[in-house]
Design an enzyme around this catalytic site. Structure first.
Site, PDB file in Angstrom:
ATOM      1  N   LYS B  78       0.863  -1.187   0.000  1.00 24.94           N
ATOM      2  CA  LYS B  78       0.000   0.000   0.000  1.00 24.94           C
ATOM      3  C   LYS B  78       0.900   1.237   0.000  1.00 24.94           C
ATOM      4  CE  LYS B  78      -3.938   1.943   2.598  1.00 24.94           C
ATOM      5  NZ  LYS B  78      -4.783   1.777   3.810  1.00 24.94           N
ATOM      6  N   SER B 153      -9.857   1.575   2.912  1.00 22.76           N
ATOM      7  CA  SER B 153      -9.001   2.405   2.080  1.00 22.76           C
ATOM      8  C   SER B 153      -7.939   1.622   1.293  1.00 22.76           C
ATOM      9  CB  SER B 153      -8.276   3.435   2.952  1.00 22.76           C
ATOM     10  OG  SER B 153      -7.387   2.800   3.837  1.00 22.76           O
ATOM     11  N   SER B 177     -10.065  -0.867   6.998  1.00 25.58           N
ATOM     12  CA  SER B 177      -9.444  -0.663   5.684  1.00 25.58           C
ATOM     13  C   SER B 177      -8.691  -1.863   5.113  1.00 25.58           C
ATOM     14  CB  SER B 177      -8.494   0.531   5.731  1.00 25.58           C
ATOM     15  OG  SER B 177      -9.216   1.720   5.779  1.00 25.58           O
TER      16      SER B 177
END
Lengths: 95, 485
Positions: B78, B153, B177
């Site tokens: 990420k 997210s 997330s």
């Protein structure tokens, strides 16, 4: 109304955010919705409840006071939008 | 089966018996990326040259018999994790040009374990969102239906695994997330206990809630990843110096006699009936595995979203004060004095959702409102944690849906922040209490969208989560489908 447009302006200043007229209105309406929703917390009696700030019972995390390598000045300035010598350069603060 | 569709443990076997090279695996991942990435948009940045070089190095190690837990395994990171010398944006314009001078601890750990980094995965700006629509680099699309969101997210980390654009990935979870996009994309996602994985080099959103964890194609891979990620780090003062078990030992063990708590507050009106049906089916499977379901209550569940939307923005407003155009990141041009530079840099650098949360947080912490909001929320947070402490006296693991609905349409909730926040209704409590949670695929809706079941355990009981998730996965025999891209 939980929060007025004037308060939104003031909070934006505290947060160092420039916001447009359109954003002011939109934020006022959206923040009101969110704050009204959050009001449901007032249904709960919390007198005497110790506020929780940490999920695990860890208190101060100390380490030995020993000098270790850090990234240094050159690396620290590598991302600076405007660096001069060993400093970050910014627009003037006072006249 | 193509190499890029395989799991870590399958590829490890093949690497060991010489039937595949690390370079072949990495090449198969990049040829998949060439074929689907334009449609899915899992990545903000690809690291093809680095990856091919790392794979070549891995092949040399393999020849020497030096095979580590992730040798030659392509992993996506990420874009919230600092990677030395490689741009790290956090999905934001304000960091679009930020090149970290150091690696996050998990990046160091993965490197030491032999991982090959494929690229930096797309995400909601500063991890604020549930749909990966707030990324400055544009949305990620759900590989199961390109009209739909992948969750967020960590949306790019989830889709990269689901679309076989990597073998496993790393995400972060502040209110769901990891688990929510894992559920919506049909992969396994684990949020470890607060303090289990070092967050050094993770760009901070809400420091009392943030935690790093893996996305994988199955539960055994999740255990393999946790073996690499978990552990104390002297650079991270909230990481906990506790023993880390070999998580792989929990794979394949049975759960006979375990008590499984079913919290009535998680089976409420408004849940999609297809989710309810899939979860009821999951409960049956757990019972067939020898688990004994018990009704429990987590009475403060209905207050979790409200507590979260005080605490997370309050911490974010403080954490994001550092983006001022002085030391790194974007600085607005043509400004005359310092205050104007701060305000203009932040106006142009942050997107609408980030601004909204900074505003809520600043308001909640401002003079005269602190007691009414932040203190009140912290008190209710204590009650939420107490609910879990009480529940875990009655059961080993809690079972809930991961999300109230399958993936929603792109654009469906972008104009209604509150509706967007409510899509995290089943995942937020975990972060508030600091406990670990895992989402495991448990079926598909009639329109073919993945559904996830969530298991929760007490602090530092990730082993229990691996054990029940593995038992569930083995016995549920969910049909293995791949998104038609």
């Amino acid at each position: 109304m939980k929060i007025s447009t004037r308060e939104v302006e003031y909070v934006a200043h505290l947060a160092r955010l420039e916001i447009t007229e359109g954003e002011k209105e939109k934020f006022t309406s959206q923040l009101n919705d969110i704050l009204l929703y959050i009001d449901k917390l007032n249904e709960l009696e919390t007198q005497g409840v110790e506020p929780m700030s940490h999920a695990i019972g860890v208190t101060n995390a100390f380490r030995e006071d020993k000098v270790i390598d850090s990234i240094g000045t050159e690396q620290s300035l590598i991302n600076a939008p405007d660096a001069r010598g060993e400093f970050f350069r910014v627009p003037k603060v006072i006249d | 089966m193509e190499f890029n569709q395989s799991t870590i443990h399958e590829l490890q076997e093949k690497i060991k018996n010489g039937s595949v090279t690390a370079s072949q695996i990495t090449e198969s991942v990049f040829s998949r990326i060439d074929a689907v990435e334009e449609r899915v948009h899992s990545y903000i940045r690809l690291m093809k040259e680095n990856a091919l070089a790392a794979a070549k190095k891995a092949d040399e190690d393999i020849k020497k018999g030096d095979i580590k837990p992730l040798t030659g395994i392509p992993i996506a990171l990420k874009d919230i994790l600092c990677t030395k010398g490689i741009t790290t944006t956090c999905g934001s314009h304000i960091l679009h040009n930020f090149v970290p001078p150091y690696n996050a601890t998990v990046v160091e750990k993965l490197t030491a374990a032999g991982a090959v980094f494929v690229g930096k995965a797309n995400m909601d700006e500063f991890a604020m969102g549930s749909s990966t629509e707030t990324s400055w680099f544009g949305p990620t699309r759900n590989p199961w239906d390109l009209e739909r969101i992948p969750g967020g997210s960590s949306g790019g980390s989830a889709t990269a695994v689901a679309a076989d654009e990597c073998i496993a990935s790393i995400g972060s979870d502040t209110g769901g997330s990891i688990r929510q996009p894992a559920a919506l994309c049909g992969v396994v996602g684990l949020k470890p206990t607060y303090g289990r994985v070092s967050r050094f080099g993770l760009i901070a959103f809400a420091s009392s809630l943030d935690q790093i964890g893996p996305f994988t194609k199955d539960v055994e891979d999740c255990a393999i990843m946790m073996n690499v990620l978990a552990g104390y780090d002297p650079k991270e003062s909230t990481s906990v110096n506790a023993e880390v078990p070999d998580y792989r030992q929990f794979v394949g063990r049975d759960i006979k006699g375990w008590k499984i708590g079913i919290p009535k507050e998680y089976f409420i009106e408004g849940i999609d009936p297809e989710i309810t049906a899939a979860i009821q089916q999951a409960i049956k499977v757990i019972e067939l595995c020898g688990g004994v379901c018990v009704d429990i209550s987590l009475p403060h569940t209905q207050y979790c979203v409200a507590v979260y939307y005080i605490i997370a923005p309050a911490e974010a407003s403080s954490n994001l004060a550092r983006y001022d155009g002085v030391r790194y990141g974007f600085r607005a041009a043509d400004v005359r004095e310092l205050l104007e530079m701060y305000k203009e840099s932040r106006r142009q650098g942050f997107g609408a959702e980030v601004k909204r949360r900074i505003m809520i947080g600043t308001y909640a912490l401002s003079a005269g409102y602190y007691d009414a909001y932040y203190k009140k929320a912290s008190q209710v947070r204590a009650l939420i944690k107490k609910d879990f402490d009480e529940a875990f006296k009655k059961c080993d693991v809690i079972l809930t849906p991961t999300t109230p609905t399958p993936a929603f349409k792109i654009g469906e909730k972008t104009d209604d922040p509150l509706q967007m926040y409510l899509s995290d209704v089943f995942t937020i409590s975990t972060n508030l209490a600091g406990i670990p949670g895992i989402s495991v695929p448990c079926g598909y809706s009639t329109s073919g969208l993945p559904i996830g079941v969530q298991f929760l355990a007490s602090h530092f009981e990730e082993g229990k989560l691996i054990q029940i998730a593995s038992a569930y996965e083995k016995n549920a025999k969910i049909e293995k489908r791949r998104p038609a891209l």
